[in-house]
Design a protein around this motif. Structure first.
Motif, PDB file in Angstrom:
ATOM      1  N   ASN A 158       0.811  -1.211   0.000  1.00  0.00           N
ATOM      2  CA  ASN A 158       0.000   0.000   0.000  1.00  0.00           C
ATOM      3  C   ASN A 158       0.855   1.276   0.000  1.00  0.00           C
ATOM      4  OD1 ASN A 158      -2.886  -0.909   0.108  1.00  0.00           O
ATOM      5  ND2 ASN A 158      -2.090  -2.057   1.849  1.00  0.00           N
ATOM      6  N   HIS A 159       2.139   1.097  -0.283  1.00  0.00           N
ATOM      7  CA  HIS A 159       3.069   2.227  -0.484  1.00  0.00           C
ATOM      8  C   HIS A 159       3.169   3.148   0.731  1.00  0.00           C
ATOM      9  CE1 HIS A 159       2.983   0.876  -4.633  1.00  0.00           C
ATOM     10  NE2 HIS A 159       1.670   1.020  -4.657  1.00  0.00           N
ATOM     11  N   ILE A 160       3.077   2.550   1.912  1.00  0.00           N
ATOM     12  CA  ILE A 160       3.240   3.324   3.145  1.00  0.00           C
ATOM     13  C   ILE A 160       4.718   3.533   3.429  1.00  0.00           C
ATOM     14  CG2 ILE A 160       2.725   3.418   5.617  1.00  0.00           C
ATOM     15  CD1 ILE A 160       0.273   3.563   3.798  1.00  0.00           C
ATOM     16  N   VAL A 161       5.516   2.545   3.075  1.00  0.00           N
ATOM     17  CA  VAL A 161       6.958   2.607   3.306  1.00  0.00           C
ATOM     18  C   VAL A 161       7.649   1.749   2.239  1.00  0.00           C
ATOM     19  CG1 VAL A 161       6.972   0.637   4.906  1.00  0.00           C
ATOM     20  CG2 VAL A 161       8.739   2.388   5.108  1.00  0.00           C
ATOM     21  N   GLU A 162       8.878   2.087   1.924  1.00  0.00           N
ATOM     22  CA  GLU A 162       9.646   1.316   0.944  1.00  0.00           C
ATOM     23  C   GLU A 162      10.249   0.083   1.617  1.00  0.00           C
ATOM     24  OE1 GLU A 162       9.921   1.907  -2.297  1.00  0.00           O
ATOM     25  OE2 GLU A 162       8.644   3.697  -2.121  1.00  0.00           O
ATOM     26  N   ALA A 163      10.326  -0.993   0.860  1.00  0.00           N
ATOM     27  CA  ALA A 163      10.896  -2.239   1.385  1.00  0.00           C
ATOM     28  C   ALA A 163      12.321  -2.032   1.889  1.00  0.00           C
ATOM     29  CB  ALA A 163      10.864  -3.325   0.306  1.00  0.00           C
ATOM     30  N   THR A 164      13.085  -1.199   1.220  1.00  0.00           N
ATOM     31  CA  THR A 164      14.482  -0.964   1.592  1.00  0.00           C
ATOM     32  C   THR A 164      14.631  -0.166   2.888  1.00  0.00           C
ATOM     33  OG1 THR A 164      14.455   0.925   0.071  1.00  0.00           O
ATOM     34  CG2 THR A 164      15.387  -1.137  -0.755  1.00  0.00           C
ATOM     35  N   ASP A 165      13.522   0.358   3.402  1.00  0.00           N
ATOM     36  CA  ASP A 165      13.551   1.094   4.671  1.00  0.00           C
ATOM     37  C   ASP A 165      13.144   0.207   5.843  1.00  0.00           C
ATOM     38  OD1 ASP A 165      14.424   3.520   3.646  1.00  0.00           O
ATOM     39  OD2 ASP A 165      12.394   4.132   3.089  1.00  0.00           O
ATOM     40  N   ILE A 166      13.002  -1.099   5.596  1.00  0.00           N
ATOM     41  CA  ILE A 166      12.599  -2.039   6.642  1.00  0.00           C
ATOM     42  C   ILE A 166      13.698  -3.072   6.851  1.00  0.00           C
ATOM     43  CG2 ILE A 166      10.895  -3.765   7.363  1.00  0.00           C
ATOM     44  CD1 ILE A 166       8.860  -2.388   5.548  1.00  0.00           C
ATOM     45  N   ILE A 167      14.016  -3.333   8.107  1.00  0.00           N
ATOM     46  CA  ILE A 167      14.977  -4.380   8.453  1.00  0.00           C
ATOM     47  C   ILE A 167      14.343  -5.286   9.498  1.00  0.00           C
ATOM     48  CG2 ILE A 167      16.128  -2.899  10.174  1.00  0.00           C
ATOM     49  CD1 ILE A 167      18.742  -4.418   9.489  1.00  0.00           C
ATOM     50  N   ALA A 168      14.566  -6.591   9.368  1.00  0.00           N
ATOM     51  CA  ALA A 168      13.972  -7.554  10.294  1.00  0.00           C
ATOM     52  C   ALA A 168      15.005  -8.570  10.744  1.00  0.00           C
ATOM     53  CB  ALA A 168      12.800  -8.269   9.631  1.00  0.00           C
ATOM     54  N   LEU A 225       1.069   3.942   9.759  1.00  0.00           N
ATOM     55  CA  LEU A 225       1.733   2.683   9.413  1.00  0.00           C
ATOM     56  C   LEU A 225       0.775   1.508   9.569  1.00  0.00           C
ATOM     57  CD1 LEU A 225       5.195   3.116  11.191  1.00  0.00           C
ATOM     58  CD2 LEU A 225       4.769   3.202   8.734  1.00  0.00           C
ATOM     59  N   LEU A 226       0.060   1.488  10.689  1.00  0.00           N
ATOM     60  CA  LEU A 226      -0.857   0.391  10.980  1.00  0.00           C
ATOM     61  C   LEU A 226      -2.038   0.363  10.017  1.00  0.00           C
ATOM     62  CD1 LEU A 226      -0.872   0.688  14.883  1.00  0.00           C
ATOM     63  CD2 LEU A 226       0.411  -0.945  13.497  1.00  0.00           C
ATOM     64  N   ARG A 227      -2.429   1.526   9.536  1.00  0.00           N
ATOM     65  CA  ARG A 227      -3.522   1.590   8.562  1.00  0.00           C
ATOM     66  C   ARG A 227      -3.071   1.181   7.165  1.00  0.00           C
ATOM     67  NH1 ARG A 227      -5.570   6.989  11.597  1.00  0.00           N
ATOM     68  NH2 ARG A 227      -7.065   5.949  12.993  1.00  0.00           N
ATOM     69  N   GLY A 228      -1.792   0.891   7.040  1.00  0.00           N
ATOM     70  CA  GLY A 228      -1.282   0.377   5.778  1.00  0.00           C
ATOM     71  C   GLY A 228      -1.746  -1.034   5.488  1.00  0.00           C
ATOM     72  N   PHE A 229      -2.297  -1.715   6.495  1.00  0.00           N
ATOM     73  CA  PHE A 229      -2.782  -3.080   6.255  1.00  0.00           C
ATOM     74  C   PHE A 229      -4.187  -3.302   6.820  1.00  0.00           C
ATOM     75  CE2 PHE A 229       0.296  -2.957   9.744  1.00  0.00           C
ATOM     76  CZ  PHE A 229      -0.458  -3.384  10.821  1.00  0.00           C
ATOM     77  N   GLY A 230      -4.954  -2.213   6.946  1.00  0.00           N
ATOM     78  CA  GLY A 230      -6.339  -2.346   7.409  1.00  0.00           C
ATOM     79  C   GLY A 230      -6.768  -1.164   8.258  1.00  0.00           C
ATOM     80  N   ILE A 231      -7.623  -1.431   9.220  1.00  0.00           N
ATOM     81  CA  ILE A 231      -8.151  -0.416  10.137  1.00  0.00           C
ATOM     82  C   ILE A 231      -7.302  -0.410  11.403  1.00  0.00           C
ATOM     83  CG2 ILE A 231     -10.149   0.223  11.565  1.00  0.00           C
ATOM     84  CD1 ILE A 231     -11.898  -1.221   9.459  1.00  0.00           C
ATOM     85  N   ALA A 232      -7.083   0.778  11.968  1.00  0.00           N
ATOM     86  CA  ALA A 232      -6.417   0.897  13.263  1.00  0.00           C
ATOM     87  C   ALA A 232      -7.237   1.848  14.125  1.00  0.00           C
ATOM     88  CB  ALA A 232      -4.998   1.422  13.102  1.00  0.00           C
ATOM     89  N   GLU A 233      -7.524   1.430  15.347  1.00  0.00           N
ATOM     90  CA  GLU A 233      -8.328   2.242  16.260  1.00  0.00           C
ATOM     91  C   GLU A 233      -7.694   2.290  17.640  1.00  0.00           C
ATOM     92  OE1 GLU A 233     -12.473   1.508  16.536  1.00  0.00           O
ATOM     93  OE2 GLU A 233     -12.779   1.437  14.366  1.00  0.00           O
ATOM     94  N   GLU A 234      -7.685   3.479  18.235  1.00  0.00           N
ATOM     95  CA  GLU A 234      -7.194   3.631  19.597  1.00  0.00           C
ATOM     96  C   GLU A 234      -8.233   3.108  20.572  1.00  0.00           C
ATOM     97  OE1 GLU A 234      -5.131   7.005  22.489  1.00  0.00           O
ATOM     98  OE2 GLU A 234      -6.154   7.628  20.646  1.00  0.00           O
ATOM     99  N   VAL A 235      -7.799   2.324  21.557  1.00  0.00           N
ATOM    100  CA  VAL A 235      -8.693   1.798  22.590  1.00  0.00           C
ATOM    101  C   VAL A 235      -8.013   1.955  23.951  1.00  0.00           C
ATOM    102  CG1 VAL A 235      -9.713   0.085  21.019  1.00  0.00           C
ATOM    103  CG2 VAL A 235      -7.812  -0.572  22.489  1.00  0.00           C
TER     104      VAL A 235
END
Length: 265
Positions: free
Chosen positions: A22-32, A148-158
């Motif tokens: 969803n183009h929230i961040v580039e793959a090259t900017d992620i390390i795991a 970031l979290l909304r890059g893969f669906g819904i995110a809600e504060e609880v």
């Protein structure tokens, strides 16, 4: 902005995939990092991210750090990285039962902490993530992580006290739904439908029903009544489900799930 994931299992992979697709961040900017070399190889090949077997390398080189290991490994992993984490790093947890207070106590110092509970439909950008934070996280930082979290669906504060309920209602519930789809498909096969069609019909029925709840805003009971014609086939099926404790089975399963989440803290 650099993102890091300590732990690169199914949940982390789903989240990373959604953010990239969803183009929230580039793959090259992620390390795991991960204890499994095979998991790292899969992530590098399928996602195009950077990988390492060294947790400390990840922890010290990113702006936002996701702790995506199982709850039982939190203490070990945090002790390994605690003293080297920059004070500016935003730490995001995704494990059941790990309260903000507990995580802060494991680090033995005050840091920017955000607690989340995502679910595996993140893999198809239909996840839902519950989110809460400590008072070290600024509004700007919180907005960044929510995006970031909304890059893969819904995110809600609880509120944090609802997190155990979240584990039961969304974190673990895809498993309940998969069982339902499998059971519906098995019954359709017993009626003579080819299995591939049975899975497709069952899954689409669940998808469409969920979409009706979300998009119409109607009570699920009212939507159920719309399907149940007087003297029809559906009301007979519903009556059978009530006889066999369909609702109470789901509610009891969720109660057990929430209780287990509380015991993990």
């Amino acid at each position: 902005m650099k993102l890091g994931f300590i732990g690169c299992g199914n949940m982390a992979t789903a989240m990373i995939s959604g953010m990239i697709n969803n183009h929230i961040v580039e793959a090259t900017d992620i390390i795991a990092s991960d204890a499994s070399l095979q998991s790292l190889k899969n992530a590098e090949e399928k996602l195009g991210i950077l990988t390492t077997s060294d947790n400390l390398t990840v922890a010290t080189s990113v702006d936002v750090l996701f702790l995506s290991v199982k709850p039982q490994f939190y203490e070990t992993v945090i002790k390994e990285i605690a003293q080297d984490i920059k004070k500016s790093t935003i730490i995001v947890t995704i494990a059941a039962g790990q309260s903000l207070k507990r995580v802060e106590s494991l680090f033995e110092r005050t840091l920017k902490l955000i607690r989340t509970m995502p679910n595996t439909p993140a893999l198809v950008s239909e996840g839902i993530t519950a989110v809460c934070r400590n008072d070290q996280v600024t509004e700007e930082e919180f907005t960044l992580v929510m995006n970031l979290l909304r890059g893969f669906g819904i995110a809600e504060e609880v509120p944090e006290h609802l997190m155990d309920a979240v584990v039961a209602v969304s974190g673990s519930s895809p498993a309940y739904v998969f069982i339902l789809i499998e059971a519906m498909a098995d019954a359709a096969v017993a009626e003579g439908m080819p299995r591939d069609k049975a899975y497709r019909f069952a899954a689409q029925a669940v998808l469409g029903s969920a979409k009706m709840v979300l998009e119409t805003g109607m009570h699920p009971g009212a939507l159920k009544d719309m399907v149940c014609s007087p003297g029809g086939t559906t009301i007979d099926a519903v009556q059978s489900l009530e006889k066999t404790g369909f609702r109470s089975s789901i509610m009891e399963a969720m109660k057990v799930c929430a209780e287990k989440s509380r015991k993990l803290s």
